[in-house]
Design a protein around this motif. Sequence first.
Motif, short mmCIF file in Angstrom:
data_model
loop_
_atom_site.label_atom_id
_atom_site.label_comp_id
_atom_site.label_asym_id
_atom_site.label_seq_id
_atom_site.Cartn_x
_atom_site.Cartn_y
_atom_site.Cartn_z
N TYR A 4 30.45 44.76 38.41
CA TYR A 4 31.15 43.78 39.04
C TYR A 4 32.19 42.96 38.22
O TYR A 4 31.96 42.83 37.03
CB TYR A 4 30.18 42.77 39.48
CG TYR A 4 30.70 41.78 40.43
CD1 TYR A 4 30.92 41.55 41.78
CD2 TYR A 4 31.17 40.45 39.53
CE1 TYR A 4 31.42 40.63 42.25
CE2 TYR A 4 31.52 39.50 40.44
CZ TYR A 4 31.80 39.57 41.83
OH TYR A 4 32.22 38.52 42.71
N PRO A 6 34.57 40.30 37.35
CA PRO A 6 34.22 38.62 37.59
C PRO A 6 35.46 38.10 38.00
O PRO A 6 35.56 37.35 38.90
CB PRO A 6 33.81 38.08 36.17
CG PRO A 6 34.21 39.08 35.14
CD PRO A 6 34.17 40.40 35.65
N ILE A 7 36.67 38.74 37.61
CA ILE A 7 37.92 37.89 37.84
C ILE A 7 38.55 38.50 39.27
O ILE A 7 38.93 37.79 40.21
CB ILE A 7 38.83 37.86 36.85
CG1 ILE A 7 38.43 37.47 35.36
CG2 ILE A 7 40.26 37.16 37.19
CD1 ILE A 7 38.12 35.96 35.68
N GLU A 9 36.60 39.85 41.34
CA GLU A 9 35.70 39.36 42.32
C GLU A 9 35.44 40.83 43.10
O GLU A 9 35.51 40.67 44.48
CB GLU A 9 35.99 38.54 43.03
CG GLU A 9 36.32 37.27 42.73
CD GLU A 9 36.31 35.87 43.17
OE1 GLU A 9 37.04 35.62 43.92
OE2 GLU A 9 35.29 35.22 42.90
N SER A 11 33.47 44.84 43.32
CA SER A 11 32.67 46.09 42.45
C SER A 11 33.26 47.07 42.32
O SER A 11 33.97 47.96 43.47
CB SER A 11 31.40 46.03 43.26
OG SER A 11 30.60 47.02 42.67
#
Lengths: 307, 271
Positions: A4, A6-7, A9, A11
């Motif tokens: 994933y 994180p920025i 957003e 997968s």
Amino acid sequence: MGIYLPIAEMSVNILVLLAMGGAVGFLSGMFGVGGGFLITPLLIFYNIPPAIAVATGANQVVASSISGALYHFKRGTLDVKLGMILLAGGVVGSSLGVYVFALLRSIGQLDLFVSLLYVFLLGSVGGMMMVESVRALRRSAGGQVYSLRKPGQHNWIHRLPLKMRFRTSKLFVSVIPVLGLGAIIGFLASIMGVGGGFIMVPALIYLLKVPANVVVGTSLFQIVFVAGYTTVVHAATNQTVDIVLAFILMIGGVAGAQYGAMAGQKLRSEQLRALLALLVIAVAARLALDLFVPPESVYSLAPFGEV
Amino acid sequence: MVFAMFARILSAWLALWLVPATALAQPHTDRLIIQPRESIQIGLSTDRVAITSDFSGADLTIFGALENIDPLVARQGRYDVVVVLEGPARVSVVRRKSRVLGMWMNTEWHSFVNVPASYSMATTRAPQDIATPEVYRQMALGIDNIYLRPADPTLDPETLAAFTAALRDRKRAEGLFVSRAGGVQFLSQNMFRANLALAPSVPVGVHRARAFLFKQGVFVGETSANLTISKAGMEQYIYNAARNQSLLYGLFAVLLAVATGWAGRIIFRKD
């Protein structure tokens, strides 16, 4: 294997990213280029939002260029003074680029602009490289010796005011084109997520007549700092640098580059240039195709954070 | 202490007198007492879902129960449950491309306010078998009935219709608007389980789970509960750093790149 981001957003498959970084690293090691011009389009093809692909690409360029820059620094095959002036221009260009980037993003035209810039620049640079390398290949087949630098010739650039002496490069040239070149590279770095070596190297050789032995080192020196600066500014203003994505690409890239460099030593430089030209043209063609082929849906949703 | 006890007795005494008075004022309430209406309850096993580094979409299970059901209707299978998990409301911009000089570029865009970032619905049966389209429309229930309000109220109806349809369509294509017929299953006469799809790109924030009970096609009860979806551990940390400490984050990203490049050089040293 999913991971994933994180920025971004989303997968993504970590193995695909590692392979992508590795392949680009291999090519960049082979051709001695940063590889930013390949990473960013590849990420866009992999459905990473262009805004994140560009900013993360700039981050990846730092990792792929630092090794080469250190090598040249150690050998003394770089002109620090020239690099500094280029860098000063680069910082201005990059800042302007990040501003334009945010502006284009807010009016929904960033993707188009990035693609157009890529198609235009990669298309023209790739085309010129192709013509030049084919000529060189023909010449070398005929047994002629060919030198890129013709010291006796002067062009309009050498008649500009505000001249400055660069001892390492044995040059006495106006700072205006140097600053201008740095600024253009900085602008491209922030909008395209590239180091800009593919423009910098020919410009240093053909326009400024910098000796071939310091061209690559000086170019890498400027690229590391401009890409680093661009990463920080993108992170601070647009928050589009995905460090997880960048790190995976770096790991693949650093490893791939070593094998690429070995492979590169087995090929002649004209052949390498012709192959690189082919690659550059192929990326440009693929991006151009996306611009002209009717999209799957004419509607799209602006990514969150772009509104 | 003594005063509090006195107050409590006083209020209980007052309530004794007030209850019949309100019952008189609203005569239909005593009918409810005689034959209590069905109601629906849901329970979330957790009020927080964490997105970890290996997150690639998930199924969220919500358990629920029906109360005061009519056993005869239950046996005929004429109770239906619709469960919806609605993401945080956001501004959403829909862009339309058209051909300019042979290239496809965004030429028109409109924004919508308070659009649920995600909308995952599960039903016991195909929605058209539960109630009439009219009922869904009135309740603004279902992907096609989510109320989408344009930021520009003067937008002409034709454009509005095209853009709202496109918004639903794109959200569906991204897996953010999902509807699962058969996603709610009865475990017993009055217990059910709902399986809701969470897209890989599920937005973080407070989501609202709502459950609706239908009896023979008529809406009879509703309940809701909140669920927070957040990034976990490292992901949360990185996300927060990028948002709140963006300059430091950028510097760290560069430092990491320098370190990685350097490490690669040492590992593969040739010169």
